[in-house]
Design a protein around this motif. Sequence first.
Motif, PDB file in Angstrom:
ATOM      1  N   LEU A 234     -51.064   5.204   1.455  1.00  0.00           N
ATOM      2  CA  LEU A 234     -50.494   5.093   2.791  1.00  0.00           C
ATOM      3  C   LEU A 234     -48.672   6.020   1.823  1.00  0.00           C
ATOM      4  N   THR A 235     -48.139   4.889   1.197  1.00  0.00           N
ATOM      5  CA  THR A 235     -47.209   5.291   0.667  1.00  0.00           C
ATOM      6  C   THR A 235     -46.279   6.194  -0.920  1.00  0.00           C
ATOM      7  N   GLY A 236     -47.538   6.648  -1.410  1.00  0.00           N
ATOM      8  CA  GLY A 236     -47.955   7.517  -2.842  1.00  0.00           C
ATOM      9  C   GLY A 236     -47.624   6.998  -3.945  1.00  0.00           C
ATOM     10  N   ALA A 237     -46.594   5.250  -3.783  1.00  0.00           N
ATOM     11  CA  ALA A 237     -46.671   4.769  -5.168  1.00  0.00           C
ATOM     12  C   ALA A 237     -47.158   4.835  -6.205  1.00  0.00           C
ATOM     13  N   ARG A 238     -46.504   4.499  -7.677  1.00  0.00           N
ATOM     14  CA  ARG A 238     -47.222   4.002  -9.009  1.00  0.00           C
ATOM     15  C   ARG A 238     -48.135   2.780  -8.821  1.00  0.00           C
ATOM     16  N   LEU A 252     -40.070  -5.616   6.430  1.00  0.00           N
ATOM     17  CA  LEU A 252     -40.756  -5.013   7.718  1.00  0.00           C
ATOM     18  C   LEU A 252     -40.507  -4.510   9.252  1.00  0.00           C
ATOM     19  N   ASP A 253     -39.058  -5.348   9.528  1.00  0.00           N
ATOM     20  CA  ASP A 253     -38.378  -4.992  10.427  1.00  0.00           C
ATOM     21  C   ASP A 253     -37.894  -3.486  10.474  1.00  0.00           C
ATOM     22  N   ARG A 254     -37.224  -3.358   9.165  1.00  0.00           N
ATOM     23  CA  ARG A 254     -36.749  -2.470   9.372  1.00  0.00           C
ATOM     24  C   ARG A 254     -37.693  -0.879   8.967  1.00  0.00           C
ATOM     25  N   GLY A 255     -38.577  -1.234   8.353  1.00  0.00           N
ATOM     26  CA  GLY A 255     -39.530  -0.402   7.472  1.00  0.00           C
ATOM     27  C   GLY A 255     -39.567   0.344   6.935  1.00  0.00           C
ATOM     28  N   VAL A 256     -39.243  -0.626   5.452  1.00  0.00           N
ATOM     29  CA  VAL A 256     -38.239  -0.557   4.387  1.00  0.00           C
ATOM     30  C   VAL A 256     -38.628  -0.813   3.122  1.00  0.00           C
ATOM     31  N   TRP A 257     -39.454  -0.332   2.406  1.00  0.00           N
ATOM     32  CA  TRP A 257     -39.512  -1.180   1.245  1.00  0.00           C
ATOM     33  C   TRP A 257     -38.572  -0.582  -0.623  1.00  0.00           C
ATOM     34  N   ILE A 258     -37.815  -1.611  -0.679  1.00  0.00           N
ATOM     35  CA  ILE A 258     -37.288  -1.436  -1.903  1.00  0.00           C
ATOM     36  C   ILE A 258     -37.900  -1.862  -2.930  1.00  0.00           C
ATOM     37  N   THR A 264     -39.042   0.724 -11.566  1.00  0.00           N
ATOM     38  CA  THR A 264     -39.471   2.940 -10.865  1.00  0.00           C
ATOM     39  C   THR A 264     -39.480   2.803 -12.668  1.00  0.00           C
ATOM     40  N   LYS A 265     -40.151   3.796 -12.717  1.00  0.00           N
ATOM     41  CA  LYS A 265     -40.172   5.011 -13.646  1.00  0.00           C
ATOM     42  C   LYS A 265     -38.862   5.131 -13.793  1.00  0.00           C
ATOM     43  N   GLN A 266     -37.901   5.446 -12.815  1.00  0.00           N
ATOM     44  CA  GLN A 266     -36.724   6.603 -13.008  1.00  0.00           C
ATOM     45  C   GLN A 266     -35.802   5.038 -13.330  1.00  0.00           C
ATOM     46  N   LYS A 267     -36.110   3.515 -13.317  1.00  0.00           N
ATOM     47  CA  LYS A 267     -35.322   2.819 -13.383  1.00  0.00           C
ATOM     48  C   LYS A 267     -34.328   2.856 -12.326  1.00  0.00           C
ATOM     49  N   ARG A 268     -34.436   3.680 -11.307  1.00  0.00           N
ATOM     50  CA  ARG A 268     -33.402   3.287 -10.615  1.00  0.00           C
ATOM     51  C   ARG A 268     -34.228   2.158  -9.111  1.00  0.00           C
ATOM     52  N   THR A 269     -32.935   1.986  -8.323  1.00  0.00           N
ATOM     53  CA  THR A 269     -33.189   1.355  -6.451  1.00  0.00           C
ATOM     54  C   THR A 269     -33.980   1.916  -5.489  1.00  0.00           C
ATOM     55  N   GLU A 270     -34.953   2.221  -5.827  1.00  0.00           N
ATOM     56  CA  GLU A 270     -36.133   2.805  -4.464  1.00  0.00           C
ATOM     57  C   GLU A 270     -36.113   2.365  -3.309  1.00  0.00           C
ATOM     58  N   HIS A 271     -35.443   3.341  -1.802  1.00  0.00           N
ATOM     59  CA  HIS A 271     -35.496   2.808  -0.865  1.00  0.00           C
ATOM     60  C   HIS A 271     -37.180   3.969   0.097  1.00  0.00           C
ATOM     61  N   LEU A 272     -38.132   3.302   0.363  1.00  0.00           N
ATOM     62  CA  LEU A 272     -39.124   4.316   0.756  1.00  0.00           C
ATOM     63  C   LEU A 272     -39.456   3.582   2.255  1.00  0.00           C
ATOM     64  N   PRO A 273     -39.312   4.818   2.965  1.00  0.00           N
ATOM     65  CA  PRO A 273     -39.669   4.093   4.486  1.00  0.00           C
ATOM     66  C   PRO A 273     -40.938   4.070   4.454  1.00  0.00           C
ATOM     67  N   LEU A 274     -41.446   3.061   5.061  1.00  0.00           N
ATOM     68  CA  LEU A 274     -43.135   2.754   5.770  1.00  0.00           C
ATOM     69  C   LEU A 274     -43.109   3.202   6.447  1.00  0.00           C
ATOM     70  N   SER A 275     -44.594   3.903   6.806  1.00  0.00           N
ATOM     71  CA  SER A 275     -45.182   4.419   8.005  1.00  0.00           C
ATOM     72  C   SER A 275     -45.232   2.812   8.963  1.00  0.00           C
TER      73      SER A 275
END
Length: 386
Positions: A234-238, A252-258, A264-275
């Motif tokens: 559902l997210t395409g995550a590793r 889950l209120d905002r629907g975001v995976w931080i 992460t592979k890129q060594k940076r914080t990522e904000h992934l929207p959740l369906s």
Amino acid sequence: MPKVKLTKNSVDNLKPYEAECVYWDETLPGFGVRVKPSGMKSFVVQYRNRKTGRSRRKTLGKHGPHMSLHQARELAKGYLSDVVRGGDPVAAFKAARSSPSVRELADQYLSHHAIPKKRPKSVANDRSMLYRFILPNIGNHKVFEVGYDDIQTLHNSLKSTPYQANRVLSLISKMFELSIKWRWRLDNPAKGIEKFHEEKRYRWLSGEELAKLTKALNEHPNQIAANAIRLQLLTGARIGEVLSAKWIDFNLDRGVWIKPSHHTKQKRTEHLPLSGAAKQLLILHCEASGIKSEFVFPGRLSGKPIVDLKRFWRSVMTSAGIDNYRIHDNRHTHASQLVSSGMSLAIVGRLLGHTNPMTTQRYAHLADNPLREAAEIMARKMSAPE
């Protein structure tokens, strides 16, 4: 110390005394024969460092069948010529003997570079390549003496596994690049070695295969592991990001995976929207399992997440009747579905966390499908009966 004209006969006839004695050659200053009280004779060379003025003496070898007077004299001439040119053969010899080995370089690489700067999984991969391939082959070599041929031979020996061979070569190259910065040597012997060609995998599931996978996941008794795969799809995550995820990472209120930078592979914080489906999955998963651990997918050991899903995945693939498909390919399936539905490559790349746009280009041909469907609209209009 006495000076004599050293000849084969004179050397053979030198007699030992109670104390060690050196007989210096009249014809080649600095060259001599040392005679110990035991009668053992050795050829030596002595000189003075032209920069420091320090006197140096070096033993060339033991007099006998393995070193004749002629051989020793020629060797002494070479050393003394180096001295005239400003060299210090004794110092160079000591430096060579005490110089670090590739094994020591590997230890320094791990402690000063890999562990502080790379993800734990990457460090584990480096350790595996070091102990399986690099150290058994060149670990005892001095760093300064490793040559292009040594690394080329090692790389060629792994030609049956080209991907692995190229990763080993990259690791060796990085180690020797750092050895230059640490002033252990002046060049990188791995530079210029051509990598093997790698066949890139572009495998994703068709709609029919995706339905089979969904059915196999639904029927599997381990629904915690099944939910991990569902979240990945559902997210395409590793899969490593999924398994290491903590409840605190989700809003889950905002629907975001931080995703924390250290996951992460890129060594940076990522904000992934959740369906909506991903949020619902997490809610139901929480209700079914309860929050008994900080990890979304806890493992058998207390306070630890699931480590891997290899056995689970083999079971699911067998049940689904799907071949040649890895867990990591779920990312490709996620991306292919988005692109085929008309999503731009730029958006898909951002969702997958790609820093290089070229990485997302593997799905470019799928973007033709919605364009082709749009082009057919006019054709249908023209062919429709009045």
